[in-house]
Design an enzyme around this catalytic site. Structure first.
Site, PDB file in Angstrom:
ATOM      1  N   CYS A   1      20.223  -3.473   1.912  1.00  0.00           N
ATOM      2  CA  CYS A   1      19.399  -3.534   0.704  1.00  0.00           C
ATOM      3  C   CYS A   1      19.138  -2.137   0.155  1.00  0.00           C
ATOM      4  CB  CYS A   1      18.076  -4.240   1.000  1.00  0.00           C
ATOM      5  SG  CYS A   1      17.005  -4.387  -0.456  1.00  0.00           S
TER       6      CYS A   1
ATOM      7  N   CYS B   1      12.488 -10.387   2.635  1.00  0.00           N
ATOM      8  CA  CYS B   1      11.832 -11.147   1.567  1.00  0.00           C
ATOM      9  C   CYS B   1      12.303 -12.586   1.522  1.00  0.00           C
ATOM     10  CB  CYS B   1      12.076 -10.485   0.217  1.00  0.00           C
ATOM     11  SG  CYS B   1      11.442 -11.455  -1.176  1.00  0.00           S
TER      12      CYS B   1
ATOM     13  N   VAL C   1       0.818  -1.210   0.000  1.00  0.00           N
ATOM     14  CA  VAL C   1       0.000   0.000   0.000  1.00  0.00           C
ATOM     15  C   VAL C   1       0.855   1.265   0.000  1.00  0.00           C
ATOM     16  CG1 VAL C   1      -0.224   0.055   2.525  1.00  0.00           C
ATOM     17  CG2 VAL C   1      -1.989   1.128   1.104  1.00  0.00           C
ATOM     18  N   ASP C   2       2.023   1.252   0.647  1.00  0.00           N
ATOM     19  CA  ASP C   2       2.835   2.462   0.755  1.00  0.00           C
ATOM     20  C   ASP C   2       3.376   2.909  -0.597  1.00  0.00           C
ATOM     21  OD1 ASP C   2       2.427   2.457   3.514  1.00  0.00           O
ATOM     22  OD2 ASP C   2       4.193   1.216   3.880  1.00  0.00           O
TER      23      ASP C   2
END
Length: 371
Positions: A107, A203, A22-23
């Site tokens: 990352c 992830c 959503v961000d």
């Protein structure tokens, strides 16, 4: 800073790192609404066919649905080789050395603000944007990284290893918003991810069992669990499975003469393969007022360091009053006004001057309190 405060004028081409959450989706929508020419770029940082777990395929479908709803093009680009070489290899090496690495920090520096940034500019972008909860003050002497307006969502801790140059022509469209406001915008805009849960974990690990995942990449090296007196209270499968302050997963059974209270990791002794534990959640061995870092990375170093700064040693920790008391070959020694619990080597110490994030470094050594 609000989008309207950014020096890039409407009409400029902005490439958004669209993750399917959503961000980043609201970030892309806001830019499109302000008149920017927006493109989405979905980053693949882990090869899903390696273990069939990573949710990249599902997230890509969400990102594609959002791009179609907003009316922007979307590319899917594989950065997994960069991630393995620049982030995952470092992650494994730190674990093997007994540290507690934070791959999310790496990352950002090594993938999102390097190959992703470079790829976007090769596409002809005038700027890039991500869904981070942070702000940038673009000044003539260079950008300054500022905390989000909401402390509980502030993500400058994860951005504190990027360079000032990497922040040039970068936009954080939701840095001035709260999470409820972001979800409300997504709902009003009809974005299909307005109810999607926030991602948790890394992830390549996600919500799977961390120990099972590590077993595929690092060999276990069992050893003794000992209390602070040296008495053996159990056995561990490998020091890389544990971090300072950890309470769960120790599997220490009842011990004659010991209280019926939880055990906490307070130290690691690598040569002996010993994991040191205590039933005191504030054991002096894991409480420190002075922390030494590796070479400190300054996003922007003030000409004169203030005598009083703020710092944090983990994401979402409340800012802690501190001061730099020594600097040797670029490495810092920082003294905190209040003792810091479980400052683990490999994690990052991030410094702030008011709302500005000045930079970060890996923790090298936390000096136990002398009681």
């Amino acid at each position: 800073m609000d989008i309207n405060d950014h020096p890039l004028p409407p009409g400029s081409h902005v490439v958004v790192g669209l993750s399917g959450g959503v961000d980043s989706s609201v970030s892309a929508w806001l830019l499109k609404e302000r008149g920017y020419r927006v493109s989405g770029l979905f980053m693949v940082n882990w090869e899903e066919d390696e273990d069939g777990y990573c949710r990249a395929a599902e997230d890509f479908q969400d990102a594609r649905a959002v791009a179609e709803e907003i009316g922007i093009p979307l590319q899917r680009v594989d950065f997994s080789a960069d991630y393995k070489d620049r982030v995952f290899a470092h992650f494994l090496a730190d674990l093997a050395a007994g540290k507690t690495p934070n791959p999310d920090v790496l990352c950002n520096r090594e993938v999102k603000f390097q190959p992703f940034r470079e790829y976007a500019f090769r596409l002809g972008a005038d700027g890039i944007a991500t869904g981070h909860y942070a702000r940038i003050d673009h000044r003539p002497d260079g950008p300054r990284l500022l905390r989000s307006v909401t402390e509980d969502k502030d993500q400058t801790y994860f951005l504190a290893a990027v360079t000032q140059a990497q922040l040039d022509r970068v936009m954080f469209p939701i840095g001035h918003l709260t999470k409820p406001e972001v979800r409300q915008i997504a709902l009003a805009a009809g974005l299909p991810v307005h109810k999607k849960k926030d991602s948790t974990g890394i992830c390549f690990i996600g919500e799977r069992r961390f120990r099972d995942f590590l077993a595929q990449h690092l060999k276990d090296a069992p050893g003794a669990i000992v209390d602070t007196t040296g008495a053996r209270v159990g056995e561990h499968p490998g020091l890389h499975h544990f971090t300072l302050g950890q309470r769960k997963g120790l599997h220490i059974g009842g011990r004659r003469g010991a209280e019926e209270a939880p055990w906490y990791v307070v130290a690691k002794r690598l040569p002996q393969r010993e994991l040191v534990v205590s039933q005191d959640p504030a054991d002096p061995q894991m409480m420190s007022t002075r922390i030494d870092t590796d070479r400190f990375h300054w996003i922007r170093r003030p000409q004169t360091l203030p005598g009083r700064l703020q710092g944090r040693i983990r994401h979402r920790q409340a800012l802690q009053a501190c001061a730099v008391v020594a600097e040797t070959d670029g490495a810092l020694s920082v003294r905190f006004e209040a003792p810091q619990r479980a400052a683990a080597p490999g994690q990052y110490l991030v410094l702030y001057d008011g709302p500005e994030c000045l930079g970060s470094a890996e923790i090298a050594l936390a000096h136990p309190e002398d009681r």
